[in-house]
Motif scaffolding. Sequence first.
Motif, PDB file in Angstrom:
ATOM      1  N   PHE B 199      82.201 -68.585  73.237  1.00 49.86           N
ATOM      2  CA  PHE B 199      81.116 -68.488  72.256  1.00 49.86           C
ATOM      3  C   PHE B 199      79.748 -68.755  72.888  1.00 49.86           C
ATOM      4  CE2 PHE B 199      81.650 -73.045  72.322  1.00 49.86           C
ATOM      5  CZ  PHE B 199      80.383 -73.538  72.026  1.00 49.86           C
ATOM      6  N   ARG B 200      79.750 -69.322  74.089  1.00 49.38           N
ATOM      7  CA  ARG B 200      78.484 -69.628  74.757  1.00 49.38           C
ATOM      8  C   ARG B 200      77.855 -68.406  75.418  1.00 49.38           C
ATOM      9  NH1 ARG B 200      78.756 -75.202  74.822  1.00 49.38           N
ATOM     10  NH2 ARG B 200      80.896 -75.985  74.973  1.00 49.38           N
ATOM     11  N   ILE B 201      78.543 -67.257  75.379  1.00 45.71           N
ATOM     12  CA  ILE B 201      78.024 -66.058  76.062  1.00 45.71           C
ATOM     13  C   ILE B 201      77.347 -65.167  75.023  1.00 45.71           C
ATOM     14  CG2 ILE B 201      78.639 -64.036  77.449  1.00 45.71           C
ATOM     15  CD1 ILE B 201      81.058 -65.573  78.486  1.00 45.71           C
ATOM     16  N   PRO B 202      76.005 -65.236  74.937  1.00 46.85           N
ATOM     17  CA  PRO B 202      75.335 -64.523  73.864  1.00 46.85           C
ATOM     18  C   PRO B 202      75.026 -63.054  74.181  1.00 46.85           C
ATOM     19  CG  PRO B 202      73.743 -65.843  75.087  1.00 46.85           C
ATOM     20  CD  PRO B 202      75.088 -66.051  75.754  1.00 46.85           C
ATOM     21  N   CYS B 203      75.056 -62.667  75.454  1.00 53.34           N
ATOM     22  CA  CYS B 203      74.550 -61.329  75.815  1.00 53.34           C
ATOM     23  C   CYS B 203      75.503 -60.239  75.333  1.00 53.34           C
ATOM     24  CB  CYS B 203      74.333 -61.244  77.324  1.00 53.34           C
ATOM     25  SG  CYS B 203      75.857 -61.212  78.261  1.00 53.34           S
ATOM     26  N   PRO B 204      74.996 -59.022  75.214  1.00 53.13           N
ATOM     27  CA  PRO B 204      75.881 -57.893  74.882  1.00 53.13           C
ATOM     28  C   PRO B 204      76.910 -57.679  75.991  1.00 53.13           C
ATOM     29  CG  PRO B 204      73.557 -57.285  74.637  1.00 53.13           C
ATOM     30  CD  PRO B 204      73.579 -58.604  75.326  1.00 53.13           C
ATOM     31  N   VAL B 205      78.151 -57.504  75.577  1.00 53.20           N
ATOM     32  CA  VAL B 205      79.233 -57.308  76.541  1.00 53.20           C
ATOM     33  C   VAL B 205      79.966 -56.019  76.200  1.00 53.20           C
ATOM     34  CG1 VAL B 205      81.376 -58.247  77.486  1.00 53.20           C
ATOM     35  CG2 VAL B 205      79.533 -59.818  76.805  1.00 53.20           C
ATOM     36  N   ARG B 206      80.156 -55.189  77.213  1.00 53.63           N
ATOM     37  CA  ARG B 206      80.963 -53.982  77.049  1.00 53.63           C
ATOM     38  C   ARG B 206      82.249 -54.192  77.843  1.00 53.63           C
ATOM     39  NH1 ARG B 206      82.030 -49.678  73.851  1.00 53.63           N
ATOM     40  NH2 ARG B 206      82.222 -47.699  74.977  1.00 53.63           N
TER      41      ARG B 206
END
Lengths: 394, 261
Positions: B199-206
Motif C-alpha cells: 500500500f506504500r507504493i502510490p505510483c501508477p503500476v503496469r
Amino acid sequence: MRFFTFHLMPYNKLPDDFEENYGTAWATVPNSLYDPVYGHELYNRFLDELIYAEEIGFDGVCINEYHQSVYGHLPSPNLMGSILARQTKRVKIAIIGNALPFYDPPTRVAEEFAMIDVISGGRLIAGMHLGGGPEYDSFSMNPTFARSKFQEALDLTVRAWTEAGPFEHYGEHWKLRHVNPWPTPYQKPHPPIWISGEDSKETTALAARRRYSYLGSPYFHKSFLKKNLDMFRKACKKNGYTAHEEQAGWLVPIYVAETDEQAWAEYEKHLFYFIRKLLKGLMVFPPGYSSPKSIARIGMALKQFLANITTREEIEEGGYAMVGSPETVREKMKDYVQDFGVGNVLGLFQIGTLPADLTNKNMTLFAEQVLPYLRKELGEPATDEEISNALATS
Amino acid sequence: MNSVTESKFIDVRGKRTQITIGGAGPALLYLHSAGGEVEWTRFHEMLAQYFTVYLPAHPGFGDSRGLENIHSITDYAWHYVDLLDVLGLETVPIVGFSLGGWTGMELAILRPERISKMLLVNSAGIRIPEAPMGELFSDDIEKLKSLLFYDPNSPVIEEAMPLSYEDNRILMWLKAREATARVGWNPYLHNPRLPDHLFRIPCPVRILWGNDDHLLPVATGKFLVDALPNATLEIFEKTGHMLPYEQAERFVEEVRKFLSD
C-alpha cells in the motif's frame, strides 16, 4: 600407510523401479520407502562390520554425515561414532565429517567431537565438512553463506578446543557471549582435522593453509582425482612446505574374491545398484556453494563421474573401484597409492546391496592377503607422534 | 538504428557497479531478472529508440561487485537508492523484470517519491500458497527451458541463457544464480513481509504477465493488481516467464505506451 574401513550405511532396499520413477537419492526421496523394522537390522549389521574391521587389523573406521538420503541413511555420524568409541579399543574413529554449517551453534561440534575423543581415549579424527550440495535443499539453508559459515564455524571450533573458556565470539553468523564447552578433547591440542568434500580450489587452499589433511571427492576417474590431489599439494607448496602423505586420503570401493572372475560375478550387480540408484542426484552444486569457476570445472568433469559410467571395462580403466583377486587388487592398489601419493586409504568394503556374508568375506580376504602386502611395500602405519609432527595441530 | 551505448563502472557507496547506458529521450531504469541480462540485448536496443535506458548489473551479477554486503532483497533496494543518487536521477520510471520487479517494489516502498511509474514484468517477491512457484535453482538446462519459456524449442532461448557447461557464458550464468540465491533461496523468491507494505507504493503500476509462466504463476500478477493501490494488469497469452525475450515487440510497445501516457 594407514587403512580405514569406510561405511556409507546405505539403504539397500529400494523398489526395482527406483531409477525410472524417482528423480534422486537425496533430499526429496520419499521416506515412505524406509522400513524401520528392517532398518534396525541394517544399522546393527553395519556397526558390526565396522567393529569387525578392528578385529582383522584395520587402522581405523570411517563414517560421514548424510541427510535425507538413501545413499547413506546416516544423519548423525556422532551417534554412530560414540557407539564405535565404546565398542572398539584400538582403531581410529574418523568422522569425516560434521557438516559444520548445519550445527547451530557450531560449538555443538566442539562438544560432541570432544565427547567421542574422551570416550575413545583420544582416537577421534575430526572431519570438518561443508555439507553436501543436496543437503542445502534438505535444510533450505542458503548455500551462498555455506563457505563463510563453514569458515567461521571451523575457526570457532578450533578456538574452543585450544583457548580456555569462557570467551566471547562475535562473528558474522553467530554471536555467542559465553563459549565454554565441556568436555574438552582428550588429544592435545585437539584431534587431527581432516577436510573432506568437494574439490574446489577454495577447499584445497584452506586445508593446505592450515596443514590439515585433505580428502577429495571420490568416484571420479583417476586422472581427475590425481589432478585434485596435485592441486592440494601445489597449495601446500604455496604455503611454503611439502605436503606430508598423511595429509592426503583416497576413498575407493574395494572388492576382493578368490579370482578376478569370481570377484566381478559376485560384485557387479551390487556395485551397479550403488551407481544407478544411490549416486543419483549426489552431484548437485547449489548456487554459491563453490565459486562459479569451481562449479564450472566440476560440471565439465561430470563425464568422468562414476554415476555416468556403465561398463566394467570403464570401471577398471578409470580406477573407479578396485575389484579382483588378492593379487590383482594389491598390485593395482600399490600403483594407485604411489601414483596418488596418499598416506590414507579409505576402503568401501560394503557398497549398495552387497550382503553381509560377501562383505565379511571381502574384508577378511583384504585384511589377510592384501593389507599385509601393501604395508610391506608401502610402509607401516605412521605413529601418532609422526602424524602430529607432520600436521600442524593448532 | 543502433543507439549509442556506453558501458562503464560507477562507484555506488563502495560497490563497483557495472552499468550500460544507451539511447535517447527520457530516462528509464531497467532492473534485470535472475537470468542476469546485463549485456545490451535486442529489447534494450528497442527501448533505447524511445528512452535513455540505464541498465545496471545488480551486485554479484555481471562484473558488479559487492555481493558480500548483500544479505537480503532490502540490501538490493538500498543499493538502488544509492545508485539513483550517484546518477543524479531525482525521479525515474522503472521497468523491473522478475527479480528486478521484486527489487523495484522494495525500492518504491523505501523511496516512493523517487519512482514516477513502474512496469512489473513477471515479478518475483510474492508467494501465493495456492499457486506454487517452479524450481529455479535447478542445474538441469532442459528442465529450465521448459520452466522459463512457453516454447522450449524457441530460438530466442539461445539469446537468454547458456545451453551447456561448454558455453562461454556459463560463468556469468553461475554468478547470476549465486546472486539470486543470496536474496532468494529462503524464503524462496519472495519476502513474506512484502504484501503488508504494498500500500506504500502510490505510483501508477503496469503489470505484464505471461499466462504460461511456470516459474511465477500468473496468479501472482492477479494478486498484485489488487494489492497495489494504482495498478493495471496485462496478460500475454502463449507466453512464459521470459516475456521480454519471447514477446519483445509487444513488451516494448507496452513500456512506450505506459510511460508516455
